[in-house]
Write an enzyme that holds these catalytic residues in place. Sequence first.
Site, short mmCIF file in Angstrom:
data_model
loop_
_atom_site.label_atom_id
_atom_site.label_comp_id
_atom_site.label_asym_id
_atom_site.label_seq_id
_atom_site.Cartn_x
_atom_site.Cartn_y
_atom_site.Cartn_z
N ARG A 159 10.43 5.16 12.92
CA ARG A 159 9.28 6.05 13.15
C ARG A 159 9.43 6.93 14.42
O ARG A 159 9.91 6.53 15.41
CB ARG A 159 8.14 5.15 13.32
CG ARG A 159 6.84 6.01 13.55
CD ARG A 159 5.58 5.12 13.20
NE ARG A 159 5.17 4.00 14.04
CZ ARG A 159 4.04 3.31 13.88
NH1 ARG A 159 3.19 3.64 12.80
NH2 ARG A 159 3.76 2.26 14.51
N LYS B 298 -1.77 2.89 7.58
CA LYS B 298 -3.38 2.81 7.90
C LYS B 298 -3.52 4.06 8.83
O LYS B 298 -4.62 4.59 8.41
CB LYS B 298 -3.49 1.57 8.74
CG LYS B 298 -3.18 0.18 8.11
CD LYS B 298 -4.09 -0.76 9.18
CE LYS B 298 -3.63 -0.96 10.34
NZ LYS B 298 -2.05 -1.72 10.36
N ARG C 199 -7.84 -8.75 13.22
CA ARG C 199 -6.59 -8.81 13.23
C ARG C 199 -6.26 -10.30 12.83
O ARG C 199 -4.98 -10.84 12.81
CB ARG C 199 -5.53 -8.26 14.41
CG ARG C 199 -4.85 -7.07 13.74
CD ARG C 199 -4.12 -6.64 15.19
NE ARG C 199 -2.95 -5.99 15.00
CZ ARG C 199 -2.85 -4.77 14.82
NH1 ARG C 199 -4.10 -4.06 14.82
NH2 ARG C 199 -1.64 -4.19 14.77
P1 ADP Z 1 0.43 -1.25 14.14
O1 ADP Z 1 0.99 0.27 13.97
O2 ADP Z 1 1.34 -2.05 14.45
O3 ADP Z 1 -0.36 -1.48 12.90
P2 ADP Z 1 -1.61 -0.89 16.02
O4 ADP Z 1 -1.46 0.62 16.52
O5 ADP Z 1 -3.09 -1.18 15.12
O6 ADP Z 1 -0.43 -1.34 15.37
O7 ADP Z 1 -1.93 -1.65 17.29
C1 ADP Z 1 -0.66 -1.65 18.23
C2 ADP Z 1 -0.82 -3.17 19.07
O8 ADP Z 1 -2.13 -3.10 19.74
C3 ADP Z 1 -0.91 -4.33 18.34
O9 ADP Z 1 0.53 -4.74 18.18
C4 ADP Z 1 -1.60 -5.23 19.38
O10 ADP Z 1 -0.65 -5.73 20.48
C5 ADP Z 1 -2.70 -4.38 20.06
N1 ADP Z 1 -3.91 -4.61 19.18
C6 ADP Z 1 -4.22 -3.46 18.27
N2 ADP Z 1 -5.52 -4.02 17.65
C7 ADP Z 1 -5.70 -5.21 17.93
C8 ADP Z 1 -6.63 -6.44 17.58
N3 ADP Z 1 -7.53 -6.10 16.71
N4 ADP Z 1 -6.49 -7.36 18.33
C9 ADP Z 1 -5.43 -7.72 19.14
N5 ADP Z 1 -4.58 -6.77 19.65
C10 ADP Z 1 -4.61 -5.73 18.92
#
Ligand code: ADP
Length: 206
Positions: A122, A13, A88
């Site tokens: 990663r 993403k 999410r």
């Molecule tokens: P990934 O690389 O796992 O897709 P992100 O960088 O989008 O992760 O998000 C990392 C972390 O931030 C998630 O695992 C969660 O703990 C928190 N987080 C991000 N977006 C949300 C959301 N919409 N609702 C709740 N927690 C979130």
Amino acid sequence: MKIILLGAPGCGKGTQAARIVQETKLPHISTGDIFRDNIARKTELGLKVKSVIDGGDLCPDELTIAIVKDRIKEDDCKNGYLLDGFPRNLVQAKALDESDAPDIVIQLFVPFEQLERRLAGRRLCSKCRSSFNTADIGERTDCPKCGGELYIRGDDNVDSVRERLAVYEQQTAPLIDYYGKQGKLVSIDADKTREEVFESVLKVIK
Ligand code: ADP
Ligand code: ZN
């Protein structure tokens, strides 16, 4: 145009978001980036969410929804947004539908076995923000592009990766059906090179 990028952790993403933003000039709203920025700056919010994030679980809905709603109210979002990492779960999706419903939801699909490998291997550059994988660059600690120092994200350890993938299956994957029923979902096979995936994404947003 209001776009949501949907997909499991490790589906790419962030990479695709950066390219979409270059192409469309839409503001990129990544809740993960917002949280990580607050953690790095040790803000009140950052201190509150650090342990949840490092453990691979979701931050509280109320908090996350408030952050996104405030962000979307800003001037640069008047022509739309690119949301990455939000919503999410169904609570978040419904909250967004009440205020700023998306026009299109792009799902990036990668087979489950690939995700674990992509995440656990990663490596990120602290200087140019590029993302690499040990499968390609081995265990080196300097960035192949700019020489900057590589680091591992706090939630990219094996246990947190498992938890994040489980949370995705339980809470986020139901959104595929949710937006599918609204006729807004486009699924893209993201088990390909970054360039190939972006070509498919471009076809959708043009
Ligand atoms: P990934 O690389 O796992 O897709 P992100 O960088 O989008 O992760 O998000 C990392 C972390 O931030 C998630 O695992 C969660 O703990 C928190 N987080 C991000 N977006 C949300 C959301 N919409 N609702 C709740 N927690 C979130
Ligand atoms: Zn670099």
